[in-house]
Design an enzyme around this catalytic site. Structure first.
Site, PDB file in Angstrom:
ATOM      1  N   ARG A 211      -8.134   4.074  17.200  1.00 52.82           N
ATOM      2  CA  ARG A 211      -6.764   3.625  17.496  1.00 52.82           C
ATOM      3  C   ARG A 211      -6.716   2.916  18.848  1.00 52.82           C
ATOM      4  O   ARG A 211      -6.024   1.913  19.019  1.00 52.82           O
ATOM      5  CB  ARG A 211      -5.804   4.826  17.516  1.00 52.82           C
ATOM      6  CG  ARG A 211      -5.395   5.291  16.142  1.00 52.82           C
ATOM      7  CD  ARG A 211      -4.274   6.315  16.230  1.00 52.82           C
ATOM      8  NE  ARG A 211      -4.718   7.607  16.721  1.00 52.82           N
ATOM      9  CZ  ARG A 211      -5.055   8.638  15.941  1.00 52.82           C
ATOM     10  NH1 ARG A 211      -5.001   8.516  14.630  1.00 52.82           N
ATOM     11  NH2 ARG A 211      -5.444   9.779  16.456  1.00 52.82           N
ATOM     12  N   CYS A 339     -12.712   7.373   4.492  1.00 55.62           N
ATOM     13  CA  CYS A 339     -13.055   8.720   4.952  1.00 55.62           C
ATOM     14  C   CYS A 339     -13.660   9.540   3.814  1.00 55.62           C
ATOM     15  O   CYS A 339     -13.695  10.763   3.879  1.00 55.62           O
ATOM     16  CB  CYS A 339     -11.837   9.420   5.562  1.00 55.62           C
ATOM     17  SG  CYS A 339     -10.481   9.606   4.412  1.00 55.62           S
TER      18      CYS A 339
HETATM   19  N1  SAH Z   1      -3.756   6.065   9.901  1.00 57.71           N
HETATM   20  C1  SAH Z   1      -3.181   7.390  10.026  1.00 57.71           C
HETATM   21  C2  SAH Z   1      -3.759   8.362   9.015  1.00 57.71           C
HETATM   22  C3  SAH Z   1      -3.633   7.935   7.558  1.00 57.71           C
HETATM   23  S1  SAH Z   1      -3.849   9.220   6.419  1.00 57.71           S
HETATM   24  C4  SAH Z   1      -3.345   7.880  11.459  1.00 57.71           C
HETATM   25  O1  SAH Z   1      -4.108   7.275  12.247  1.00 57.71           O
HETATM   26  O2  SAH Z   1      -2.723   8.877  11.817  1.00 57.71           O
HETATM   27  C5  SAH Z   1      -3.454   8.530   4.896  1.00 57.71           C
HETATM   28  C6  SAH Z   1      -1.982   8.329   4.625  1.00 57.71           C
HETATM   29  O3  SAH Z   1      -1.874   7.598   3.409  1.00 57.71           O
HETATM   30  C7  SAH Z   1      -1.136   9.575   4.414  1.00 57.71           C
HETATM   31  O4  SAH Z   1      -0.088   9.573   5.329  1.00 57.71           O
HETATM   32  C8  SAH Z   1      -0.587   9.467   2.974  1.00 57.71           C
HETATM   33  O5  SAH Z   1       0.773   9.885   2.883  1.00 57.71           O
HETATM   34  C9  SAH Z   1      -0.694   8.001   2.717  1.00 57.71           C
HETATM   35  N2  SAH Z   1      -0.883   7.550   1.322  1.00 57.71           N
HETATM   36  C10 SAH Z   1      -1.687   8.081   0.374  1.00 57.71           C
HETATM   37  N3  SAH Z   1      -1.708   7.299  -0.731  1.00 57.71           N
HETATM   38  C11 SAH Z   1      -0.886   6.254  -0.466  1.00 57.71           C
HETATM   39  C12 SAH Z   1      -0.503   5.081  -1.198  1.00 57.71           C
HETATM   40  N4  SAH Z   1      -0.984   4.846  -2.423  1.00 57.71           N
HETATM   41  N5  SAH Z   1       0.353   4.226  -0.615  1.00 57.71           N
HETATM   42  C13 SAH Z   1       0.834   4.453   0.621  1.00 57.71           C
HETATM   43  N6  SAH Z   1       0.488   5.514   1.365  1.00 57.71           N
HETATM   44  C14 SAH Z   1      -0.351   6.410   0.829  1.00 57.71           C
END
Ligand code: SAH
Length: 395
Positions: A211, A339
């Site tokens: 980030r 991941c």
């Molecule tokens: N980038 C974030 C972590 C992402 S975790 C950080 O740095 O904190 C993955 C996220 O994807 C979760 O919040 C989940 O709600 C979302 N998610 C899962 N499948 C999804 C989809 N098909 N479309 C949109 N969001 C989705």
């Protein structure tokens, strides 16, 4: 003392210091009474190989605590291992601007099945294996002696516990219950994290270092942050001077917290659009509407939870990467992650290359990313590597 005797020629991985013994390597068990209890490990020819935790329900039948022939697994053992983990993170622990990080990273810190994350005055733990569960009370006791915190909370609610024959559990282990949200600091930014109900232990601590790279690519940029959760990458984009930010996530709760995080940092919410939608569909909508961005982040959840799901997952990764490349203006930047532990870095790169080919995009990798230093990977345990990312310059 309970014993596990391995089959002939099944001790090679133990000699390489890999911490797992699979059920098909076990020849005989003697004197085991309880799930999670300590067993001494012997090769077929009677050599003592160390001590581990017995897990009768799991394919991973033993998780090795120590490779010392005469190891004693007791309170002192755990104290020593925990102190090692703390020493390893000495620099991070002293960093005044980082209040949340991983303190214990399971197998890679010599503590299989045990995760400890620090969020300021609170610790959040996961006990994910039979052995971890067996020693839980002792570990919590040691943590309270080693770290002056207000409370220790358990989030052993992941899917892994079922494979160990354990049911999910969460709640206070010691001290105060964390409030609805806890403020954490990540460099120049502050985040609210929900330790009791948020994903993982509340926040994606593994992405902290990645980030922090976002501002370099954000000045004046139109930024699309896909799978935004509570806005992690987006906040850094605003911090770096993004012209506009679009956060996308299916979870309205996560986006609500993202909104609060933006306000909390005094960042300009006028420039932000939070869209609660499915990324696969929204990217298509944006493509059809000819919307363009300068920086896109793709940080999806784990698409492959097992080796059998790799093919399907690969199609998912390719799909979103292909669409993202089409939405980028020439010279734009793509931060793309996976991941899924079952997809290794070369395969991930191949998938992204396939996406570029089909998108007709000229793409160069400018950074290879991974999980942060507080999520180390012990060399004998390559399974510990799960997060990989590529920063790509498109066109
Ligand atoms: N980038 C974030 C972590 C992402 S975790 C950080 O740095 O904190 C993955 C996220 O994807 C979760 O919040 C989940 O709600 C979302 N998610 C899962 N499948 C999804 C989809 N098909 N479309 C949109 N969001 C989705």
């Amino acid at each position: 003392m309970a014993k596990v005797i391995l089959r002939k020629k099944r001790d090679a991985s133990v000699h390489r210091r890999h911490p797992w013994i699979f059920s098909n390597s076990v020849h005989r068990v003697e004197g085991v009474e309880q799930r999670g209890e300590t067993v001494q490990i012997y090769s077929a020819d009677g050599a003592s190989l160390g001590a581990g935790a017995w897990s009768p329900a799991s394919q991973i039948r033993v998780r090795i605590w120590s490779f010392e022939a005469d190891a004693t697994i007791d309170a002192d053992f755990f104290r020593e291992r925990l102190m090692q983990s703390l020493r390893f993170r000495e620099a991070l622990r002293r960093a005044p601007a980082i209040s949340a990080y991983r303190l214990v990273n399971a197998e890679s810190d010599g503590l299989p099945g045990i995760i400890v994350d620090r969020y300021g005055e609170y610790l959040v733990c996961q006990f994910l294996s039979a052995g971890a569960e067996y020693w839980k009370e002792e570990i919590v006791r040691q943590l309270t002696e080693l770290l002056p915190v207000e409370g220790i909370y358990e989030r052993s609610d992941g899917e892994n516990r079922a494979r160990e024959g354990l049911s999910p559990v969460s709640g206070v282990l010691w001290g105060r219950e964390p409030p609805d949200t806890v403020e954490i600091q990540e460099g120049k930014l502050r985040y609210l994290a929900d330790l009791r109900k948020g994903h993982k232990t509340g926040f994606y601590l593994d992405q902290r270092e990645n980030r922090a790279m976002i501002p370099e690519f954000s000045a004046g940029a139109d930024v699309l942050n896909c799978f935004a959760y509570t806005g992690g990458f987006g906040l850094w984009a605003l911090q770096g001077g993004a012209g506009s930010l679009t956060n996308v996530d299916t979870s309205a709760d996560a986006l609500a917290l993202a909104r609060r995080n933006i306000d909390r940092n005094g960042l300009d919410s006028q420039r932000v659009e939070n869209i609660s939608a499915d990324v696969f569909q929204l990217l298509r909508k944006f493509r059809d509407a000819d919307r363009k961005f300068d920086l896109i982040v793709l940080d999806p959840p784990k698409f492959a939870g097992s080796a059998g799901q790799v093919k399907r997952a690969a199609r998912g990764y390719k799909d979103i990467n292909l669409l993202a490349m089409k939405l980028l203006r020439p010279g734009g930047t793509l931060f793309t992650f996976s991941c899924s532990g079952h997809i290794d870095p070369p395969l991930f790169q191949k998938i992204v290359a396939g996406a570029a080919l089909d998108a007709g995009a000229d793409v160069r990798i400018i950074r290879f990313l991974s999980q942060g230093a507080d999520h180390p990977v012990a060399l004998p345990f390559p399974e510990g590597l799960y997060l990989k990312g590529l920063v790509c310059r498109v066109g």
